[in-house]
Design a protein around this motif. Structure first.
Motif, mmCIF file in Angstrom:
data_model
loop_
_atom_site.group_PDB
_atom_site.id
_atom_site.type_symbol
_atom_site.label_atom_id
_atom_site.label_comp_id
_atom_site.label_asym_id
_atom_site.label_seq_id
_atom_site.Cartn_x
_atom_site.Cartn_y
_atom_site.Cartn_z
ATOM 1 N N GLN A 2 10.574 47.987 0.174
ATOM 2 C CA GLN A 2 11.693 47.415 0.909
ATOM 3 C C GLN A 2 12.956 48.263 1.033
ATOM 4 O OE1 GLN A 2 12.434 43.356 -0.047
ATOM 5 N NE2 GLN A 2 10.288 42.852 -0.065
ATOM 6 N N THR A 3 12.822 49.459 1.556
ATOM 7 C CA THR A 3 13.974 50.290 1.890
ATOM 8 C C THR A 3 13.834 50.681 3.356
ATOM 9 O OG1 THR A 3 12.880 52.354 1.301
ATOM 10 C CG2 THR A 3 14.112 51.265 -0.439
ATOM 11 N N PRO A 4 14.949 50.990 4.014
ATOM 12 C CA PRO A 4 14.827 51.434 5.406
ATOM 13 C C PRO A 4 13.930 52.672 5.482
ATOM 14 C CG PRO A 4 17.130 51.061 4.833
ATOM 15 C CD PRO A 4 16.335 50.947 3.566
ATOM 16 N N HIS A 5 13.042 52.642 6.414
ATOM 17 C CA HIS A 5 12.126 53.761 6.639
ATOM 18 C C HIS A 5 11.245 54.047 5.421
ATOM 19 C CE1 HIS A 5 14.406 54.205 10.246
ATOM 20 N NE2 HIS A 5 15.495 54.450 9.569
ATOM 21 N N ALA A 6 10.809 52.997 4.761
ATOM 22 C CA ALA A 6 9.946 53.156 3.583
ATOM 23 C C ALA A 6 8.655 53.879 3.939
ATOM 24 C CB ALA A 6 9.631 51.790 2.974
ATOM 25 N N ILE A 7 8.156 53.638 5.144
ATOM 26 C CA ILE A 7 6.917 54.295 5.556
ATOM 27 C C ILE A 7 7.135 55.802 5.630
ATOM 28 C CG2 ILE A 7 5.253 54.543 7.446
ATOM 29 C CD1 ILE A 7 5.702 51.484 7.926
ATOM 30 N N ARG A 8 8.268 56.215 6.168
ATOM 31 C CA ARG A 8 8.580 57.650 6.246
ATOM 32 C C ARG A 8 8.611 58.264 4.853
ATOM 33 N NH1 ARG A 8 13.067 60.906 5.783
ATOM 34 N NH2 ARG A 8 14.350 59.099 5.425
ATOM 35 N N ILE A 28 1.680 51.882 2.516
ATOM 36 C CA ILE A 28 1.989 51.972 3.952
ATOM 37 C C ILE A 28 1.506 50.713 4.659
ATOM 38 C CG2 ILE A 28 1.372 53.163 6.099
ATOM 39 C CD1 ILE A 28 1.400 55.801 4.462
ATOM 40 N N ASN A 29 0.280 50.294 4.378
ATOM 41 C CA ASN A 29 -0.255 49.077 5.004
ATOM 42 C C ASN A 29 0.556 47.849 4.626
ATOM 43 O OD1 ASN A 29 -2.294 50.433 6.351
ATOM 44 N ND2 ASN A 29 -3.731 50.204 4.661
ATOM 45 N N SER A 30 0.989 47.763 3.387
ATOM 46 C CA SER A 30 1.807 46.626 2.948
ATOM 47 C C SER A 30 3.138 46.586 3.697
ATOM 48 C CB SER A 30 2.078 46.699 1.442
ATOM 49 O OG SER A 30 0.895 46.508 0.721
ATOM 50 N N SER A 33 2.568 45.436 7.249
ATOM 51 C CA SER A 33 2.331 43.990 7.275
ATOM 52 C C SER A 33 3.618 43.213 7.029
ATOM 53 C CB SER A 33 1.299 43.596 6.225
ATOM 54 O OG SER A 33 0.053 44.159 6.525
ATOM 55 N N ARG A 34 4.411 43.692 6.095
ATOM 56 C CA ARG A 34 5.653 43.001 5.749
ATOM 57 C C ARG A 34 6.635 43.036 6.911
ATOM 58 N NH1 ARG A 34 10.632 44.062 4.099
ATOM 59 N NH2 ARG A 34 10.384 46.318 4.070
ATOM 60 N N LEU A 35 6.772 44.200 7.536
ATOM 61 C CA LEU A 35 7.741 44.351 8.619
ATOM 62 C C LEU A 35 7.268 43.698 9.913
ATOM 63 C CD1 LEU A 35 8.739 48.093 8.065
ATOM 64 C CD2 LEU A 35 10.140 46.073 7.581
ATOM 65 N N GLY A 36 5.999 43.819 10.203
ATOM 66 C CA GLY A 36 5.479 43.271 11.446
ATOM 67 C C GLY A 36 5.760 44.149 12.654
ATOM 68 N N TYR A 37 6.403 45.259 12.443
ATOM 69 C CA TYR A 37 6.668 46.230 13.512
ATOM 70 C C TYR A 37 6.835 47.590 12.850
ATOM 71 C CZ TYR A 37 11.503 46.498 11.989
ATOM 72 O OH TYR A 37 12.628 46.705 11.242
ATOM 73 N N VAL A 41 11.217 56.082 13.729
ATOM 74 C CA VAL A 41 11.188 57.083 12.660
ATOM 75 C C VAL A 41 9.879 56.991 11.875
ATOM 76 C CG1 VAL A 41 12.285 57.778 10.491
ATOM 77 C CG2 VAL A 41 13.692 57.196 12.473
ATOM 78 N N ASP A 42 9.491 55.777 11.528
ATOM 79 C CA ASP A 42 8.251 55.585 10.782
ATOM 80 C C ASP A 42 7.029 55.949 11.629
ATOM 81 O OD1 ASP A 42 9.566 54.798 8.473
ATOM 82 O OD2 ASP A 42 9.392 52.660 8.926
#
Length: 64
Positions: A2-8, A28-30, A33-37, A41-42
């Protein structure tokens, strides 16, 4: 995570260690799923990861 751009950040970790581990892939998958978008950047980070994997510079580590 749960941080901005966690996927990045997760992609950066995979690039640094030159491996996509099951833990990173699951995180990454979590996040997806959590964000829904996915942010631009990600999205660009995931494109880079896929490109590096296609070129053989990042190894996919199988689940134990």
């Amino acid at each position: 995570m749960q941080t901005p751009h966690a996927i990045r950040l997760l992609v950066e970790k995979a690039l640094y260690i030159r491996q996509l581990t099951p833990d990173i892939e699951n995180a990454i998958n979590s996040e997806l799923s959590r964000l829904g978008y996915i942010s631009e950047v990600d999205y660009e980070a995931l494109e880079l990861l896929m490109s590096e994997m296609d070129e053989g510079r990042i190894r996919l580590v199988p689940s134990p």
